[in-house]
Design an enzyme around this catalytic site. Sequence first.
Site, PDB file in Angstrom:
ATOM      1  N   ARG A 127       0.836  -1.217   0.000  1.00 13.70           N
ATOM      2  CA  ARG A 127       0.000   0.000   0.000  1.00 13.70           C
ATOM      3  C   ARG A 127       0.862   1.255   0.000  1.00 13.70           C
ATOM      4  O   ARG A 127       0.578   2.210  -0.738  1.00 13.70           O
ATOM      5  CB  ARG A 127      -0.945  -0.034   1.201  1.00 13.70           C
ATOM      6  CG  ARG A 127      -2.066  -1.075   1.006  1.00 13.70           C
ATOM      7  CD  ARG A 127      -2.588  -1.540   2.338  1.00 13.70           C
ATOM      8  NE  ARG A 127      -3.786  -2.373   2.198  1.00 13.70           N
ATOM      9  CZ  ARG A 127      -3.791  -3.688   2.000  1.00 13.70           C
ATOM     10  NH1 ARG A 127      -2.653  -4.352   1.880  1.00 13.70           N
ATOM     11  NH2 ARG A 127      -4.925  -4.361   1.906  1.00 13.70           N
ATOM     12  N   SER A 137     -12.760  -9.340   1.473  1.00 14.92           N
ATOM     13  CA  SER A 137     -11.433  -9.260   0.862  1.00 14.92           C
ATOM     14  C   SER A 137     -10.906  -7.842   0.954  1.00 14.92           C
ATOM     15  O   SER A 137     -11.472  -6.913   0.397  1.00 14.92           O
ATOM     16  CB  SER A 137     -11.501  -9.693  -0.611  1.00 14.92           C
ATOM     17  OG  SER A 137     -10.320  -9.281  -1.282  1.00 14.92           O
ATOM     18  N   GLN A 166      -8.268  -6.901  -0.401  1.00 14.46           N
ATOM     19  CA  GLN A 166      -7.730  -6.530  -1.719  1.00 14.46           C
ATOM     20  C   GLN A 166      -8.816  -5.894  -2.577  1.00 14.46           C
ATOM     21  O   GLN A 166      -8.579  -4.894  -3.256  1.00 14.46           O
ATOM     22  CB  GLN A 166      -7.159  -7.766  -2.419  1.00 14.46           C
ATOM     23  CG  GLN A 166      -5.957  -8.338  -1.678  1.00 14.46           C
ATOM     24  CD  GLN A 166      -5.413  -9.600  -2.301  1.00 14.46           C
ATOM     25  OE1 GLN A 166      -6.008 -10.168  -3.221  1.00 14.46           O
ATOM     26  NE2 GLN A 166      -4.276 -10.055  -1.811  1.00 14.46           N
ATOM     27  N   ASP A 210      -4.353 -15.729   6.251  1.00 17.17           N
ATOM     28  CA  ASP A 210      -2.965 -16.062   5.905  1.00 17.17           C
ATOM     29  C   ASP A 210      -2.289 -16.952   6.953  1.00 17.17           C
ATOM     30  O   ASP A 210      -1.235 -17.532   6.696  1.00 17.17           O
ATOM     31  CB  ASP A 210      -2.148 -14.782   5.718  1.00 17.17           C
ATOM     32  CG  ASP A 210      -2.594 -14.004   4.479  1.00 17.17           C
ATOM     33  OD1 ASP A 210      -3.215 -14.616   3.582  1.00 17.17           O
ATOM     34  OD2 ASP A 210      -2.328 -12.791   4.410  1.00 17.17           O
ATOM     35  N   ARG A 255       3.538 -19.800   1.920  1.00 19.30           N
ATOM     36  CA  ARG A 255       3.025 -20.099   3.262  1.00 19.30           C
ATOM     37  C   ARG A 255       2.971 -21.608   3.526  1.00 19.30           C
ATOM     38  O   ARG A 255       3.062 -22.045   4.672  1.00 19.30           O
ATOM     39  CB  ARG A 255       1.672 -19.435   3.485  1.00 19.30           C
ATOM     40  CG  ARG A 255       1.769 -17.909   3.394  1.00 19.30           C
ATOM     41  CD  ARG A 255       0.743 -17.166   4.184  1.00 19.30           C
ATOM     42  NE  ARG A 255       0.663 -15.783   3.716  1.00 19.30           N
ATOM     43  CZ  ARG A 255       1.444 -14.774   4.129  1.00 19.30           C
ATOM     44  NH1 ARG A 255       2.382 -14.994   5.026  1.00 19.30           N
ATOM     45  NH2 ARG A 255       1.304 -13.553   3.644  1.00 19.30           N
TER      46      ARG A 255
END
Length: 434
Positions: free
Chosen positions: A27, A170, A172, A320, A393
Amino acid sequence: MSIQIIRPARTLQGSLTLPGDKSISHRYAMLAGLAEGTTRLSNFSTGADPHSSLACMEALGATIVKQDKTIEITGTAGAFRQPEHPLDCGNSGSTMRMLAGLIAPHPHTFTLIGDHSLTMRPMERIRKPLSRMGAEIHLTGGDGAVGGHAPMTIVGGPLTAIDFDTPIPSAQVKTAVLFAGLQANGTTSLTESVRTRDHSEQALKAFGATLTREGEKLSIPGHQKLKAIDATVPGDLSSAAFFLCAALLFPDSNLILDSLGMNPTRAALLDVITALGGKIKVLTVEEHHGELIGTIQVNTMPGGLKGIAIAGALSAQLIDELPVLAAIAPYTREGITIRDAKELRVKESDRIALVAKNLKAMGAEFTEYEDGLSIPGNQQLHGAQIDSGSDHRIAMAFSIAALRATGDTEIHGAEAAAISFPEFFTYLDTLCLR
Ligand code: S3P
């Protein structure tokens, strides 16, 4: 493809400063690229993903100077240029989705491309709101199971504000709409029924934008100009998650993490660690540009790990961190159940399928659902060959499971960790006592 061997550990001890948060780095990079003036960012993420965002900013006309973990970005003062080549978002869904909103109001034609994994990921979720605002967006495919995806072409131009209810939780998607709304005609509103990470809201305010929240509704007036900032990116809590979970596996572990991002919309993991039986002491906490940064100490409570059921909004907030929680679940007493996490199937890999495959390889029992997994506790895993599926991940999550397994574990495709955390294996080695 590289193989990393993980040997079982006796305990985990030490202190660590995590590299800058991936979400915040994206960002700050994007808003700095749009702003007027030179932004200075210390502790910028070392992961490959935020560097994809930086490269896109450069292609759009920003000037980037990198010095170790400090990045200087001289922005385009609100006027991106026509890039000469497709914008390469690499493996980064955040770059592609958020960038789409940022560039759609600019009068150029942009092509966004990515690697094999990113090309499989759903993009219809951002095409819908942005095209309602007036952007012309062409996706590839769209009639198969995957839906419309990259490569994506955006024919940019003036956008008009909309009222948008986000159908999927979300950050995003929210960010794509806010970044477009910032530059549109009128005031754009967005309602999210599940509150997702608010780094975009904090970052927009830090760069001088006005934005309000009333309950679940965010409103951002258009035609706003941004001003460069000086900032330090907080340490990445999603990277810290691997060590926090590793610490839980041993009775006498002691871990201190400093300069850690502790934004409340991101910090659900800390509550889960406590619920599982970890002891977290917050030693310091302060605020910078709306982001909380602190130092925490983590120990384990006597009696071993409890279990937890993760569902609903909590699944979205922990999205995540779910792979590593699933990977340590067999070592808990009561097991871990994860539901309402279908989004995991459209991340960098199908994370439910890959967690299942790798748990099975290590000898664990579990039930796989379309939207999650149920993993009983009190299981002893054995070393195995792990398939990272080129997903950062997954590579890191199963390195943590390997610490309590019997025998060595091979992580195949270990290089994927560099997408978010290139230092992971070195730090793990430093913290583990064997
Ligand atoms: C991110 C949001 C999440 C997360 C991703 C980073 C962000 O994705 O999985 O790693 O920085 O906004 P969604 O918002 O699509 O769930």
